[in-house]
Enzyme design. Structure first.
Site, PDB file in Angstrom:
ATOM      1  N   GLY A  92     -39.078 -74.635 -45.003  1.00 40.26           N
ATOM      2  CA  GLY A  92     -38.099 -73.548 -45.041  1.00 40.26           C
ATOM      3  C   GLY A  92     -38.759 -72.188 -45.200  1.00 40.26           C
ATOM      4  O   GLY A  92     -38.113 -71.151 -45.062  1.00 40.26           O
ATOM      5  N   ASP A 125     -34.469 -67.618 -48.444  1.00 44.19           N
ATOM      6  CA  ASP A 125     -34.879 -66.370 -47.786  1.00 44.19           C
ATOM      7  C   ASP A 125     -36.236 -66.492 -47.091  1.00 44.19           C
ATOM      8  O   ASP A 125     -36.751 -65.509 -46.558  1.00 44.19           O
ATOM      9  CB  ASP A 125     -34.914 -65.222 -48.816  1.00 44.19           C
ATOM     10  CG  ASP A 125     -35.837 -65.534 -49.986  1.00 44.19           C
ATOM     11  OD1 ASP A 125     -36.570 -66.545 -49.928  1.00 44.19           O
ATOM     12  OD2 ASP A 125     -35.823 -64.761 -50.963  1.00 44.19           O
ATOM     13  N   ASP A 252     -39.983 -85.373 -50.376  1.00 42.24           N
ATOM     14  CA  ASP A 252     -40.492 -84.327 -49.468  1.00 42.24           C
ATOM     15  C   ASP A 252     -41.679 -83.587 -50.086  1.00 42.24           C
ATOM     16  O   ASP A 252     -42.323 -82.781 -49.407  1.00 42.24           O
ATOM     17  CB  ASP A 252     -39.384 -83.337 -49.095  1.00 42.24           C
ATOM     18  CG  ASP A 252     -38.641 -82.800 -50.298  1.00 42.24           C
ATOM     19  OD1 ASP A 252     -38.048 -83.610 -51.034  1.00 42.24           O
ATOM     20  OD2 ASP A 252     -38.683 -81.581 -50.530  1.00 42.24           O
TER      21      ASP A 252
HETATM   22  P1  AMP Z   1     -39.418 -77.416 -52.865  1.00 41.52           P
HETATM   23  O1  AMP Z   1     -38.663 -78.246 -53.852  1.00 41.52           O
HETATM   24  O2  AMP Z   1     -39.879 -76.096 -53.376  1.00 41.52           O
HETATM   25  O3  AMP Z   1     -40.548 -78.175 -52.272  1.00 41.52           O
HETATM   26  O4  AMP Z   1     -38.414 -77.036 -51.677  1.00 41.52           O
HETATM   27  C1  AMP Z   1     -37.446 -77.913 -51.147  1.00 41.52           C
HETATM   28  C2  AMP Z   1     -36.994 -77.400 -49.801  1.00 41.52           C
HETATM   29  O5  AMP Z   1     -36.452 -76.087 -49.894  1.00 41.52           O
HETATM   30  C3  AMP Z   1     -38.085 -77.316 -48.747  1.00 41.52           C
HETATM   31  O6  AMP Z   1     -37.528 -77.661 -47.512  1.00 41.52           O
HETATM   32  C4  AMP Z   1     -38.481 -75.869 -48.797  1.00 41.52           C
HETATM   33  O7  AMP Z   1     -39.055 -75.429 -47.593  1.00 41.52           O
HETATM   34  C5  AMP Z   1     -37.150 -75.190 -49.054  1.00 41.52           C
HETATM   35  N1  AMP Z   1     -37.284 -73.888 -49.726  1.00 41.52           N
HETATM   36  C6  AMP Z   1     -37.708 -73.657 -50.988  1.00 41.52           C
HETATM   37  N2  AMP Z   1     -37.683 -72.340 -51.249  1.00 41.52           N
HETATM   38  C7  AMP Z   1     -37.259 -71.714 -50.133  1.00 41.52           C
HETATM   39  C8  AMP Z   1     -37.015 -70.354 -49.762  1.00 41.52           C
HETATM   40  N3  AMP Z   1     -37.211 -69.355 -50.624  1.00 41.52           N
HETATM   41  N4  AMP Z   1     -36.579 -70.109 -48.513  1.00 41.52           N
HETATM   42  C9  AMP Z   1     -36.363 -71.106 -47.647  1.00 41.52           C
HETATM   43  N5  AMP Z   1     -36.544 -72.390 -47.928  1.00 41.52           N
HETATM   44  C10 AMP Z   1     -36.987 -72.709 -49.144  1.00 41.52           C
HETATM   45 MG    MG Z   2     -41.510 -78.930 -51.031  1.00 40.10          MG
END
Ligand code: AMP
Ligand code: MG
Length: 491
Positions: A92, A125, A252
């Site tokens: 993301g 974002d 993930d």
């Molecule tokens: P994480 O738990 O941080 O690994 O994130 C889980 C999901 O949310 C993943 O698909 C990330 O790419 C997405 N994600 C986390 N933060 C953001 C952000 N600020 N903008 C877009 N996608 C995000």
């Molecule tokens: Mg992640």
């Protein structure tokens, strides 16, 4: 050593079918500045560290200019988040530029984290804040210093562009390196969609690229799952042994290579507390410290399900049944080494000694890292009182009984106390990334644009076992003000 224009990029992921990824360019950020550069990681991609002084360096590593040969894309994946299946996630905010094969023949994916919106951003974002980038940068290198498999961090580039979290923060891009960014969830997305051909395509891609020794085997998929299982079991034992909590062990965030990655609200435990929860957003403690080994297996079961079109069910069971014994064997060996005990047929005695020591540490609220470090000074002479160690425990009788058992066990070890101390100092770190240490570096960076503390910590943490007579209290437990620091998923 190469300049940034000479980096030899390829992007084999871009060659996979279209529904594996989305091609896109990073979204520019204004007035980028270099926050920190990691020379060790630069060597992994044969990048000349002098390059960090070029005027346009920050432009490249914040994504404003594309490195020659890069083919930027975001990868698709799914994942089990806190037990719930989310059918579509994906990078993301991360953009894979491609891969570099270094002179030693190793492959390194180069990824920009925080480089803007992607088709998988959902409500996000696409950005990362300076705070979380500093935490990931320091922790990935600290883990590497501890000898634990991890993604690596090349540099952080900041911008004063505002990013909205619980408060207004500023943006940063972390460039990270790993031999692959494929996750358990990369397989789950295709299983959920019933795209079995894609599962095989991805498995073949990962095997050819990262497990080439399995490529010609008839049972390659089963062997692949087995190797991921074995690596994950070892990784969990390594995390437990240093008191590391990942915080968000969603599928993930689980590397197919058994690396530590996707650092978020991680924490190193200070007082020994098996129920330690580092993530403020996980009040139920699903990912508490003592849950990690079994969550590792739960996540592997999700991966196994996604691979089930390729592997007979009974073989999957065999592979997964090997997880627990592998984990326990690694854990016993690592913890035995922390006590200076060699791996022998006496493993059961070792476990007994370890368990009773941990129990005493818990009730006396002792610092996990420092207690083990100080145990190197244990005097095994019959008349030794080990007073400095003893006085840290509340239940002195329990300590005396434990010390007698430890002394008896040490009779079976070859070598003098001084040799044992040397062995123990190589596995019991003096320095870990305590939250408050990261916090001091973050506040200096945010408030004063002073990045010197990041570099100081980096230099310290890459050699965590060395005495390093540094100025300051870098090996001390958190001071009172820092005990209440809260770390959440927000990054
Ligand atoms: P994480 O738990 O941080 O690994 O994130 C889980 C999901 O949310 C993943 O698909 C990330 O790419 C997405 N994600 C986390 N933060 C953001 C952000 N600020 N903008 C877009 N996608 C995000
Ligand atoms: Mg992640």
């Amino acid at each position: 050593m190469q300049t940034v224009d000479q980096l030899n990029f390829d992007n084999t992921y871009a060659r996979l079918p279209e529904n594996f990824h989305s091609r896109l360019s990073p979204t520019p950020l204004p007035d980028p500045y270099l926050v920190s550069f990691n020379t060790d990681a630069a060597h992994l991609i044969d990048l000349d560290s002098e390059e960090m002084t070029r005027a346009d360096f920050a432009e490249y590593f914040i994504g404003n200019r594309l490195l020659p040969g890069a083919e930027p894309l975001s990868m698709i994946y799914a994942g089990h988040q806190f037990g719930q299946f989310v059918p579509q996630l994906g990078d993301g905010r991360a953009i894979l530029l491609g891969e570099i094969r270094n002179r030693a023949g190793e492959l390194w994916d180069v990824q920009l984290k925080g480089a803007g919106i992607t088709p998988y951003s959902r409500q996000g974002d696409g950005r990362a804040v300076l705070r979380s980038s500093i935490r990931e940068y320091l922790c990935s290198e600290a883990m590497h210093g501890l000898g634990i498999p991890t993604s690596r961090a090349l540099c952080i580039v900041g911008s004063n562009a505002e990013v909205y979290r619980e408060r207004i923060e500023t943006a940063a891009v972390l460039t990270r390196l790993a031999p692959s960014h494929v996750r358990f969830g990369s397989f789950e997305v295709f299983f959920y969609r019933g795209q079995h051909e894609q599962i095989a395509t991805l498995a073949d891609y990962v095997i050819t690229r990262n497990f080439p020794h399995l490529a010609d085997d008839m049972d390659k998929y089963q062997l692949f799952l087995n190797e991921v299982t074995q690596r994950t079991a070892k990784l969990m034992a390594q995390w437990q042994a240093v008191g590391f909590s990942h915080g968000v062990m969603n599928t993930d965030n689980m590397s197919i290579l058994g690396l530590t990655f996707d650092y978020g609200p991680f924490g190193f435990m200070e007082n020994y507390d098996p129920g330690y929860i580092c993530n403020h957003s996980d009040p139920g403690g699903r990912y508490a410290y003592d849950q990690q080994p079994q969550v590792g297996l739960w996540n592997l079961a999700c991966l196994a399900q996604a691979l089930s079109p390729l592997i007979p069910a009974e073989d999957i069971h065999t592979v997964l049944n090997n997880y627990a014994p592998a984990y326990h064997q690694h854990y016993a060996r690592l913890m035995g080494a922390k006590l200076g005990l060699s791996h022998t047929t006496r493993d059961d005695d070792n476990v007994e000694l370890i368990t009773s020591l941990l129990k005493m540490m818990q009730s006396s609220r002792l610092d996990y890292t420092n207690l083990f470090r100080s145990l190197g000074n244990f005097n095994s002479a019959a008349d030794a009182t080990n007073a400095a160690l003893r006085e840290q425990f509340i239940d002195l009788a329990a300590f005396d009984a434990w010390a007698a058992a430890y002394r008896a066990r040490l009779q079976h070890e070859a070598g003098a106390d001084s040799e044992r101390k040397m062995r123990m100092d190589r596995v019991n770190p003096k320095f870990i990334l305590r939250n408050y240490l990261a916090q001091i570096a973050i506040e200096k960076a945010e408030q004063l644009r002073d990045f010197s503390e990041i570099d100081r910590l980096l230099n310290l943490l890459v050699k965590p076992f060395d005495e390093q007579p540094v100025m300051g209290n870098y090996a001390e437990p958190s001071p009172e003000w820092a005990r209440q620091l809260e770390v959440s998923c927000s990054s």
